[in-house]
Design an enzyme around this catalytic site. Structure first.
Site, PDB file in Angstrom:
ATOM      1  N   GLN A  85       7.276   4.218   3.754  1.00  0.00           N
ATOM      2  CA  GLN A  85       5.895   3.724   3.819  1.00  0.00           C
ATOM      3  C   GLN A  85       5.776   2.442   4.648  1.00  0.00           C
ATOM      4  OE1 GLN A  85       3.715   5.687   1.536  1.00  0.00           O
ATOM      5  NE2 GLN A  85       2.117   4.924   2.881  1.00  0.00           N
TER       6      GLN A  85
ATOM      7  N   LYS B 249       5.366   2.082  -3.198  1.00  0.00           N
ATOM      8  CA  LYS B 249       5.239   3.421  -3.792  1.00  0.00           C
ATOM      9  C   LYS B 249       5.413   3.271  -5.295  1.00  0.00           C
ATOM     10  CE  LYS B 249       4.520   7.692  -2.542  1.00  0.00           C
ATOM     11  NZ  LYS B 249       3.763   8.222  -1.387  1.00  0.00           N
TER      12      LYS B 249
ATOM     13  N   GLY C 121      -3.169   8.149  -4.111  1.00  0.00           N
ATOM     14  CA  GLY C 121      -2.590   9.362  -4.677  1.00  0.00           C
ATOM     15  C   GLY C 121      -1.329   9.806  -3.955  1.00  0.00           C
ATOM     16  N   ASP C 122      -0.648  10.758  -4.532  1.00  0.00           N
ATOM     17  CA  ASP C 122       0.491  11.448  -3.914  1.00  0.00           C
ATOM     18  C   ASP C 122       0.658  12.718  -4.744  1.00  0.00           C
ATOM     19  OD1 ASP C 122       2.795  11.130  -1.865  1.00  0.00           O
ATOM     20  OD2 ASP C 122       3.885  11.661  -3.679  1.00  0.00           O
TER      21      ASP C 122
ATOM     22  N   LYS D  27       0.855  -1.185   0.000  1.00  0.00           N
ATOM     23  CA  LYS D  27       0.000   0.000   0.000  1.00  0.00           C
ATOM     24  C   LYS D  27       0.887   1.228   0.000  1.00  0.00           C
ATOM     25  CE  LYS D  27      -4.088   1.967   0.644  1.00  0.00           C
ATOM     26  NZ  LYS D  27      -3.943   2.551  -0.706  1.00  0.00           N
TER      27      LYS D  27
ATOM     28  N   ASN E  95      -3.024  19.018  -1.660  1.00  0.00           N
ATOM     29  CA  ASN E  95      -3.994  18.277  -0.842  1.00  0.00           C
ATOM     30  C   ASN E  95      -3.680  18.350   0.650  1.00  0.00           C
ATOM     31  OD1 ASN E  95      -4.400  15.301   0.485  1.00  0.00           O
ATOM     32  ND2 ASN E  95      -6.195  15.964  -0.652  1.00  0.00           N
TER      33      ASN E  95
END
Ligand code: NDP
Length: 449
Positions: free
Chosen positions: A110, A125, A164-165, A89, A239
């Site tokens: 992550q 990622k 998203g990123d 993830k 964001n």
């Protein structure tokens, strides 16, 4: 030489061309020494050598056709780093700077972040060197379709669930999801950050920004302090930054800055989030547009930054929230913040502070929340989206938000307790790294070689 130092030396030789990856690994390894010395089992199982190497790194060509009918070629990647505690993830980043080294740094971080959430998710990622800036909607759509045409075979709701990123928001996730469904004919939770119309979770858009504020509140509550009534500086205008500003305003704090890659806004009256959303989410414009719409705002272009340093960090504040990108805050910036009386730093972006800036914050004893703990709210809420998709349920906003807040408080409590357990109370860098590491490492050992 300690076990961690030996592994680090080896990595430096092997990956000298991936400096940000080495920086991320160094930050983690140098704080693991107490647990590695306490228990020889990690060295015996060669956990550091294994955890620093991705389980799988996929690299592929992405061909697409632009609006002029010309063929464009980009590079796409997915780094499936570690699946010891759950399916892979992690986000997808679309930015010209994307390369395997950047994605390895993000994927490595992550692993520990996902572990800290307490949820069953592994680390990954991905992304591409595609630049969405200046592209039409149709070009972004064609790129996303081409990207998914390769990626779909490597992902799945119990295999790998991207999100998203930077450069990947609701629009891109929609195009990616549409193509996955078209190719596989499966309607399943293979991506998170989806539109509410097709499986998205309420509060996912807000989650990282809200989460970083919840984390700061938890750190400060322990010190009998609060953000209410205090000036805060925020970097970024995407964001994470937008919803960080929104939550700060909701709890009575005052965010006074935001910035993008072209310049910064300083508004002593407090950032107007409604205008910021209009400029960044709707018009996708530069912050000069914000200054046009808000008379009290002062705009400084990057060219006028003193000594080339982001002017955000020289604005006096009680708390700072770096929410733009990696290495955006260096030692001089940390010194400026501390000299101006800053008492709290909570990182919304991934690895926004350089190693020597981190050192300054830890040494000063202020409330410092490192990224992998403070910005874990995004991925945690993505996991809540997976839960809703798997059980065909839709939870209301307050339910998701309350779970997010509890998760952030638990992450803080876990990192703080672990720092105390290993003799450095208040050092959340050490606490978060050891707590995140221990769970994954023990799972790897239990699963054998
Ligand atoms: P967005 O693309 O939405 O926004 C990024 C913002 O940062 C943009 O305003 C961008 O400006 C600005 N920015 C980028 N580079 C620089 C720079 N060198 N100097 C100043 N401003 C810059 O991304 P997100 O908000 O999603 O992500 C921001 C950070 O948070 C990243 O580090 C990401 O990895 C991390 N993160 C994001 C999560 C999420 O849920 N979205 C979850 C956890 C971490 P411009 O538009 O001009 O490029």
């Amino acid at each position: 030489m300690t076990y961690a130092e030996k592994v680090m030396e080896n990595l430096k030789e092997k990956y000298s061309y991936q400096p940000v990856f080495l920086q991320a690994v160094q930050e983690v390894l140098q704080s693991l020494t107490p647990i590695l010395e306490k228990n020889g089992i990690y060295e015996k199982n060669r956990i550091l050598e294994r955890i620093t190497e991705p389980e799988r790194a996929i690299s592929f060509r992405v061909d697409w056709v632009d609006d002029k009918g010309e063929i464009q070629v980009n590079r796409g990647y997915r780094i499936q780093y570690n699946s010891a505690i759950g399916p892979y993830k992690g986000g997808l980043r679309l930015h010209p700077s994307v390369n395997p080294g950047i994605l390895k740094f993000l994927g490595f971080e992550q692993i520990f972040k996902n572990s800290l959430t307490g949820l069953p998710i592994g680390g990954a990622k991905g992304g591409s060197d595609f630049d969405p800036k200046g592209k039409s909607d149709m070009e972004v759509m064609r790129f996303c379709q081409a990207f998914m045409t390769e990626l779909y075979r490597h992902i799945g709701p119990t295999i790998d669930v991207p999100a998203g990123d930077i450069g990947v928001g609701g629009r891109e996730i929609g195009y990616l999801y549409g193509q996955y469904k078209r190719i596989t004919t499966r309607y399943e939770g293979v991506l998170t950050g989806k539109n509410l119309l097709f499986g998205g979770s309420l509060a996912r858009t807000e989650a990282t920004g809200f989460g970083v504020v919840y984390f700061a509140q938890a750190m400060l509550a322990d010190r009998k302090e609060t953000l209410a009534g205090k000036d805060c500086v925020v970097s970024g205008a995407g964001n994470v930054a937008i919803y960080c500003c929104q939550k700060l305003l909701e709890i009575g704090a005052k965010p006074v800055t935001v910035c993008d890659s072209r310049g910064m806004i300083h508004d002593p009256n407090g950032i107007n989030v409604k205008v910021l959303k209009q400029v960044k989410e709707v018009e996708r414009a530069s912050l000069t547009r914000y200054a046009e719409l808000v008379p009290s705002a002062h705009y400084t272009p990057v060219a006028d930054y003193p000594n080339g340093r982001n002017a955000v960090w020289s604005v006096p504040c009680f708390a700072a929230f770096p929410c733009a990108t990696q290495n955006e805050l260096n030692k001089a910036d940390a010194e400026a913040l501390l000299a101006n009386g800053c008492k709290c730093v909570a990182e919304g972006a991934n690895m926004p502070s350089t190693l020597d800036a981190v050192h300054e914050f830890v040494k000063s004893g202020i409330a410092y929340g490192p990224a992998k703990a403070a910005n874990a709210g995004g991925v945690a809420t993505s996991q809540l989206e997976m839960e809703q998709n798997a059980s065909m349920q839709i939870w209301d906003f307050d339910t998701v938000d309350a779970k997010l807040k509890r998760i952030m408080e638990n992450i803080y409590a876990n990192a703080a307790a672990t720092a105390t357990e290993f003799g450095q109370p208040g050092n959340l860098v050490m606490g978060a790294n050891i707590a995140g590491f221990r769970k994954v490492a023990d799972a790897m050992i239990a699963q054998g070689v």
